[in-house]
Design an enzyme around this catalytic site. Sequence first.
Site, mmCIF file in Angstrom:
data_model
loop_
_atom_site.group_PDB
_atom_site.id
_atom_site.type_symbol
_atom_site.label_atom_id
_atom_site.label_comp_id
_atom_site.label_asym_id
_atom_site.label_seq_id
_atom_site.Cartn_x
_atom_site.Cartn_y
_atom_site.Cartn_z
ATOM 1 N N HIS A 18 0.846 -1.205 0.000
ATOM 2 C CA HIS A 18 0.000 0.000 0.000
ATOM 3 C C HIS A 18 0.880 1.253 0.000
ATOM 4 O O HIS A 18 0.614 2.215 -0.716
ATOM 5 C CB HIS A 18 -0.869 0.060 1.273
ATOM 6 N N LYS A 42 -18.693 -5.961 7.301
ATOM 7 C CA LYS A 42 -17.551 -6.719 6.779
ATOM 8 C C LYS A 42 -16.613 -7.037 7.930
ATOM 9 O O LYS A 42 -16.206 -6.134 8.666
ATOM 10 C CB LYS A 42 -16.836 -5.869 5.713
ATOM 11 N N ARG A 91 -1.611 -5.362 -8.980
ATOM 12 C CA ARG A 91 -0.480 -6.278 -8.822
ATOM 13 C C ARG A 91 -0.425 -7.194 -10.038
ATOM 14 O O ARG A 91 0.027 -6.797 -11.092
ATOM 15 C CB ARG A 91 -0.609 -7.074 -7.512
ATOM 16 N N SER A 129 -2.935 -7.776 2.129
ATOM 17 C CA SER A 129 -3.225 -7.835 3.573
ATOM 18 C C SER A 129 -3.682 -9.243 3.943
ATOM 19 O O SER A 129 -3.288 -9.787 4.973
ATOM 20 C CB SER A 129 -4.328 -6.847 3.944
HETATM 21 O O1 PNS Z 1 -8.927 -2.922 -0.002
HETATM 22 P P1 PNS Z 1 -10.159 -3.400 -0.712
HETATM 23 O O2 PNS Z 1 -10.978 -4.236 0.252
HETATM 24 O O3 PNS Z 1 -9.863 -4.101 -2.008
HETATM 25 O O4 PNS Z 1 -11.045 -2.080 -1.058
HETATM 26 C C1 PNS Z 1 -12.304 -2.203 -1.646
HETATM 27 C C2 PNS Z 1 -13.045 -0.855 -1.661
HETATM 28 C C3 PNS Z 1 -13.128 -0.250 -0.278
HETATM 29 C C4 PNS Z 1 -12.304 0.111 -2.575
HETATM 30 C C5 PNS Z 1 -14.477 -1.107 -2.245
HETATM 31 O O5 PNS Z 1 -15.078 -2.168 -1.562
HETATM 32 C C6 PNS Z 1 -15.403 0.094 -2.161
HETATM 33 O O6 PNS Z 1 -15.177 1.108 -2.794
HETATM 34 N N1 PNS Z 1 -16.482 -0.022 -1.364
HETATM 35 C C7 PNS Z 1 -17.461 1.048 -1.165
HETATM 36 C C8 PNS Z 1 -18.771 0.759 -1.910
HETATM 37 C C9 PNS Z 1 -18.611 1.072 -3.379
HETATM 38 O O7 PNS Z 1 -18.625 2.235 -3.765
HETATM 39 N N2 PNS Z 1 -18.384 0.011 -4.202
HETATM 40 C C10 PNS Z 1 -18.026 0.125 -5.621
HETATM 41 C C11 PNS Z 1 -19.163 0.356 -6.575
HETATM 42 S S1 PNS Z 1 -20.641 -0.492 -6.262
#
Ligand code: PNS
Length: 163
Positions: A18, A42, A91, A129
């Site tokens: 990150h 979650k 990645r 992670s």
């Molecule tokens: O580190 P991650 O878990 O891969 O991050 C995922 C994240 C937080 C970027 C994604 O789950 C997110 O943006 N969630 C908020 C809800 C949202 O807007 N989802 C995308 C379109 S429906």
Amino acid sequence: MKRIAIYPGSFDPVTNGHLDILKRGLKLFDKIIVAILHNPGKSSLFSVEERIDMLSRSLKGMPNTEIDTFDGLLVDYAARRKAHAILRGMRAVSDFEYEFQMALMNRRLNREIQTVFLMTGLRWIFTSSSIIKEAARFGGNIEGMVPAFVLRKLEAKFKESQP
Ligand code: PNS
């Protein structure tokens, strides 16, 4: 105009991968808001407060960064924060499908906000992670993959949960 990006994620916990993306992003943007998704539905290993704490220690000495939390839609949060971009790290090819889907859905929801992908450094290509947590849970050596204080937090967390 200030170029502001949101770097969203779970950061459960923050990894050196990150931080690599963040450093690369700071060369492109005037400010990056690291936004932790606050989703009580979650399950996560670390509380939001613990994640904020680990991130603040990691971002010390990185000006033009801010840590925040958000819930609901990412594009709504980005618009509220007057950001023009969402920053995501890429990645391996395995990331592509999920990231592609999310970026296109976000674009559909708000055409003004662009998703910018940066390739992670080769050293971090296999780390996440989740896989770091799994290795740490079973006593694997994850030194060098996360900041030292995150390593200690992980060790403490897994010691706590042992019978
Ligand atoms: O580190 P991650 O878990 O891969 O991050 C995922 C994240 C937080 C970027 C994604 O789950 C997110 O943006 N969630 C908020 C809800 C949202 O807007 N989802 C995308 C379109 S429906």
